[in-house]
Design a protein around this motif. Sequence first.
Motif, short mmCIF file in Angstrom:
data_model
loop_
_atom_site.label_atom_id
_atom_site.label_comp_id
_atom_site.label_asym_id
_atom_site.label_seq_id
_atom_site.Cartn_x
_atom_site.Cartn_y
_atom_site.Cartn_z
N HIS A 38 38.84 -99.17 -3.58
CA HIS A 38 38.82 -100.14 -4.27
C HIS A 38 38.02 -101.08 -3.46
O HIS A 38 38.03 -100.98 -2.28
CB HIS A 38 40.18 -100.86 -4.35
CG HIS A 38 41.24 -100.00 -5.24
ND1 HIS A 38 40.92 -99.68 -6.62
CD2 HIS A 38 42.13 -99.22 -4.58
CE1 HIS A 38 42.15 -98.78 -7.00
NE2 HIS A 38 42.73 -98.72 -5.71
N ASP A 39 37.18 -102.11 -3.93
CA ASP A 39 36.25 -102.90 -3.20
C ASP A 39 37.07 -104.22 -2.71
O ASP A 39 36.48 -104.87 -1.99
CB ASP A 39 35.19 -103.29 -4.02
CG ASP A 39 33.87 -102.11 -4.53
OD1 ASP A 39 33.96 -101.08 -3.47
OD2 ASP A 39 33.58 -102.10 -5.69
N GLN A 49 40.42 -102.96 1.55
CA GLN A 49 39.71 -102.71 2.68
C GLN A 49 40.38 -102.89 3.92
O GLN A 49 40.45 -102.07 4.74
CB GLN A 49 38.33 -103.25 2.74
CG GLN A 49 37.50 -102.84 1.34
CD GLN A 49 37.45 -101.19 1.38
OE1 GLN A 49 37.06 -100.52 2.46
NE2 GLN A 49 37.43 -100.70 0.47
#
Length: 114
Positions: free
Chosen positions: A89-90, A95
């Motif tokens: 996932h961005d 992150q």
Amino acid sequence: MALEQLPVDDRAADCIDNCFEAAQACEWCADECAGEGEGMARCLRLCRDVADVATTHARFMARSSNYSPELAEVCAGACEECAEECERHDAEHCQVCADVLRRCAESCRDMMTA
């Protein structure tokens, strides 16, 4: 009493810190994922699992439990699986969570042989 004063060695103290940091990152990530829709359900579930197992492992290490090596293995595996999911996932929270989880998994793997 500061963590440095607890009756655990430096490796265990670092792992305890990493586990609590992982739990915190996972709680944040899970909360953020909850607001992002159905596509984040697996990430949310894994983060909740890690938060629970990481805090349990940290508590077992703090009391020098004989079960700590087994929990270290479970925690490392859960952290690695969750990090892989988060990396897909961005979102910033995913992150950040993945980075924290990689450190936790590494320190837990180190504790498996302690």
